[in-house]
Design an enzyme around this catalytic site. Structure first.
Site, mmCIF file in Angstrom:
data_model
loop_
_atom_site.group_PDB
_atom_site.id
_atom_site.type_symbol
_atom_site.label_atom_id
_atom_site.label_comp_id
_atom_site.label_asym_id
_atom_site.label_seq_id
_atom_site.Cartn_x
_atom_site.Cartn_y
_atom_site.Cartn_z
ATOM 1 N N ALA A 88 0.795 -1.187 0.046
ATOM 2 C CA ALA A 88 0.054 0.109 -0.229
ATOM 3 C C ALA A 88 0.936 1.218 -0.101
ATOM 4 O O ALA A 88 2.023 1.185 0.281
ATOM 5 C CB ALA A 88 -1.012 -0.090 1.224
ATOM 6 N N GLY A 131 0.756 -5.017 0.521
ATOM 7 C CA GLY A 131 -0.528 -4.943 0.001
ATOM 8 C C GLY A 131 -0.187 -5.483 -1.536
ATOM 9 O O GLY A 131 -1.123 -6.198 -2.133
ATOM 10 N N GLU A 134 -0.636 -9.233 -0.989
ATOM 11 C CA GLU A 134 -2.067 -9.201 -0.810
ATOM 12 C C GLU A 134 -2.809 -9.399 -2.014
ATOM 13 O O GLU A 134 -3.612 -10.308 -2.298
ATOM 14 C CB GLU A 134 -2.624 -8.472 0.174
ATOM 15 C CG GLU A 134 -1.725 -8.651 1.490
ATOM 16 C CD GLU A 134 -2.737 -7.524 2.529
ATOM 17 O OE1 GLU A 134 -2.153 -6.393 2.657
ATOM 18 O OE2 GLU A 134 -3.117 -8.094 3.622
ATOM 19 N N GLU A 154 4.659 -5.158 7.252
ATOM 20 C CA GLU A 154 3.694 -4.083 8.119
ATOM 21 C C GLU A 154 4.031 -4.196 9.320
ATOM 22 O O GLU A 154 3.953 -2.729 10.205
ATOM 23 C CB GLU A 154 2.085 -4.409 7.974
ATOM 24 C CG GLU A 154 1.606 -4.358 6.284
ATOM 25 C CD GLU A 154 1.856 -5.553 5.699
ATOM 26 O OE1 GLU A 154 2.581 -6.580 5.967
ATOM 27 O OE2 GLU A 154 1.047 -5.757 4.754
HETATM 28 N N1 COA Z 1 4.609 3.144 -0.536
HETATM 29 C C1 COA Z 1 5.040 4.209 -1.155
HETATM 30 N N2 COA Z 1 6.193 4.489 -1.707
HETATM 31 C C2 COA Z 1 6.705 3.417 -1.980
HETATM 32 C C3 COA Z 1 6.633 2.183 -1.387
HETATM 33 C C4 COA Z 1 5.382 2.071 -0.569
HETATM 34 N N3 COA Z 1 4.984 0.981 -0.019
HETATM 35 N N4 COA Z 1 7.771 1.406 -1.680
HETATM 36 C C5 COA Z 1 8.277 2.111 -2.350
HETATM 37 N N5 COA Z 1 8.072 3.309 -2.305
HETATM 38 C C6 COA Z 1 8.959 4.550 -3.125
HETATM 39 C C7 COA Z 1 10.048 4.771 -2.270
HETATM 40 O O1 COA Z 1 9.771 5.817 -1.215
HETATM 41 C C8 COA Z 1 11.016 5.362 -3.446
HETATM 42 O O2 COA Z 1 10.456 6.733 -3.944
HETATM 43 P P1 COA Z 1 11.449 8.057 -4.421
HETATM 44 O O3 COA Z 1 12.140 7.382 -5.313
HETATM 45 O O4 COA Z 1 10.483 8.845 -4.821
HETATM 46 O O5 COA Z 1 11.970 8.496 -2.864
HETATM 47 C C9 COA Z 1 10.617 4.367 -4.551
HETATM 48 O O6 COA Z 1 9.461 4.036 -4.275
HETATM 49 C C10 COA Z 1 11.712 3.404 -4.771
HETATM 50 O O7 COA Z 1 11.794 2.478 -3.479
HETATM 51 P P2 COA Z 1 13.289 2.639 -2.773
HETATM 52 O O8 COA Z 1 13.012 2.503 -1.069
HETATM 53 O O9 COA Z 1 13.992 3.906 -3.056
HETATM 54 O O10 COA Z 1 14.019 1.455 -3.387
HETATM 55 P P3 COA Z 1 14.856 0.591 -2.824
HETATM 56 O O11 COA Z 1 15.517 -0.574 -3.926
HETATM 57 O O12 COA Z 1 15.833 1.220 -1.879
HETATM 58 O O13 COA Z 1 14.139 -0.367 -1.661
HETATM 59 C C11 COA Z 1 11.934 -1.795 -0.890
HETATM 60 C C12 COA Z 1 13.065 -1.218 -1.896
HETATM 61 C C13 COA Z 1 11.057 -2.419 -1.482
HETATM 62 C C14 COA Z 1 12.867 -2.651 -0.052
HETATM 63 C C15 COA Z 1 11.583 -0.458 -0.165
HETATM 64 O O14 COA Z 1 11.138 0.332 -1.210
HETATM 65 C C16 COA Z 1 10.437 -0.638 0.626
HETATM 66 O O15 COA Z 1 10.649 -1.137 1.779
HETATM 67 N N6 COA Z 1 9.390 -0.295 0.579
HETATM 68 C C17 COA Z 1 8.150 -0.414 1.488
HETATM 69 C C18 COA Z 1 7.825 -1.974 1.764
HETATM 70 C C19 COA Z 1 6.590 -1.720 2.613
HETATM 71 O O16 COA Z 1 6.626 -1.531 3.775
HETATM 72 N N7 COA Z 1 5.407 -2.422 2.266
HETATM 73 C C20 COA Z 1 4.062 -2.376 2.920
HETATM 74 C C21 COA Z 1 3.403 -1.281 3.091
HETATM 75 S S1 COA Z 1 2.044 -1.588 4.010
#
Ligand code: COA
Length: 280
Positions: A88, A131, A134, A154
């Site tokens: 999400a 999500g 999911e 989460e």
């Molecule tokens: N919601 C909003 N934005 C998200 C996102 C999410 N769930 N997951 C990734 N993004 C965005 C990042 O903020 C970043 O945006 P920016 O470039 O404008 O700063 C972009 O997507 C790329 O992600 P980034 O974190 O820079 O990539 P990474 O390779 O360093 O890490 C992940 C990849 C997947 C490990 C990391 O993005 C992450 O942990 N995401 C969240 C996962 C999460 O907690 N999901 C559950 C949500 S309920």
């Protein structure tokens, strides 16, 4: 048949060669690659519209859900990773309260996908987190590339899964493994996801689309009516106890003997011909 199109969700209709009518597979792509296809309100609203369209469009016999591939990085910036959906959109949680979240997460797009009467396949290449996992678990079948990663992070946000994974993961993985994923928030790779039954197939990334489409096209050649009955009857295995579920199956099985496709299928087998379904 004009599929709905949106900036954040595109729909491609792919003709099924083995069918000589207008049968198609709908390939649905969540398109926010710069945000790792995170589910914001625009995406979930477009998903709901897509579900309504795909349900009402007879020619659509199977739906594949996927995430957009990363764009070419801007000059001097690092490339974004491959993602199915990284969850999400966390920015939408900022300042949100109980009432808003209750509305947003009740009767949601992931539930609409889960409740589709037609077969659905998740085609996962990269991160399937929160999500995103999911969405994948709300599809009937999951294909993943070997570079994919899965998790329910989460817990690291002080949350639990909110789009049904606390329930659907238990039926896919068993209680203990599902709790381990939810408690730790740790990611697992595609091979481990395959080993524990989270995904049906793992293939190399360059073969993923072909393999997922092959299965979608194979499913699309079956009677759409019988597929619908198969899905709703098998759903009983999750929603009902064993005794009620077996009774539900007995009723559904018998009722098929009142359909054209059952007669067509049996006659085609006996005549050594290909069944020409009426889908009724
Ligand atoms: N919601 C909003 N934005 C998200 C996102 C999410 N769930 N997951 C990734 N993004 C965005 C990042 O903020 C970043 O945006 P920016 O470039 O404008 O700063 C972009 O997507 C790329 O992600 P980034 O974190 O820079 O990539 P990474 O390779 O360093 O890490 C992940 C990849 C997947 C490990 C990391 O993005 C992450 O942990 N995401 C969240 C996962 C999460 O907690 N999901 C559950 C949500 S309920």
């Amino acid at each position: 048949m004009t599929p709905p199109q949106d900036d954040v969700l595109t729909v491609e209709t792919i003709p099924v060669d083995a069918c000589d009518d207008n049968t198609v597979v709908a390939l649905v792509t969540i398109n926010r690659p710069n945000k790792l296809n995170a589910l914001n309100a625009d995406v979930t609203s477009a998903m709901k519209t897509m579900v309504e369209w795909a349900e009402s469009e007879d020619s659509v016999r199977c739906i594949i859900m996927t995430g957009a591939q990363p764009l070419k990085p801007e000059e001097g910036k690092r490339a974004k990773p491959h993602a199915f959906v990284a969850g999400a959109d966390i920015t939408e949680f900022l300042g949100a309260g109980v009432e808003e979240i209750t509305i947003k997460f009740t009767d949601n797009a992931i539930e609409a996908l889960w409740n589709m009467s037609k077969p659905t396949i998740a085609m996962i290449d990269g991160f399937a987190l929160g999500g995103g996992l999911e969405v994948a678990c709300s599809c009937d079948i999951r294909f993943a590339s070997s570079r994919s990663k899965f998790g329910t992070p989460e817990i690291n946000l002080g949350l639990i899964p909110g789009y049904g994974a606390t329930q659907r993961l238990v039926s896919l993985l068993g209680y203990g493994k599902a709790l381990e994923m939810v408690y730790t928030g740790e990611m697992i790779g595609a091979e481990e996801a395959h080993r524990i039954g989270l995904v049906n197939h793992v293939v190399e990334a360059d073969e993923l689309k072909q393999k997922a489409l092959e299965m979608a096209c194979l499913i699309a050649t079956k009677s759409s009516h019988t597929l619908r009955v198969a899905k709703s009857t098998m759903r009983s295995a999750l929603d009902e106890g064993l005794t009620e579920g077996i009774a539900t199956e007995a009723k559904a099985f018998a009722k098929l003997f009142d359909t054209e496709d059952q007669e067509i299928g049996v006659q085609a087998f006996l005549n050594r011909e290909k069944a020409q379904w009426k889908h009724k």
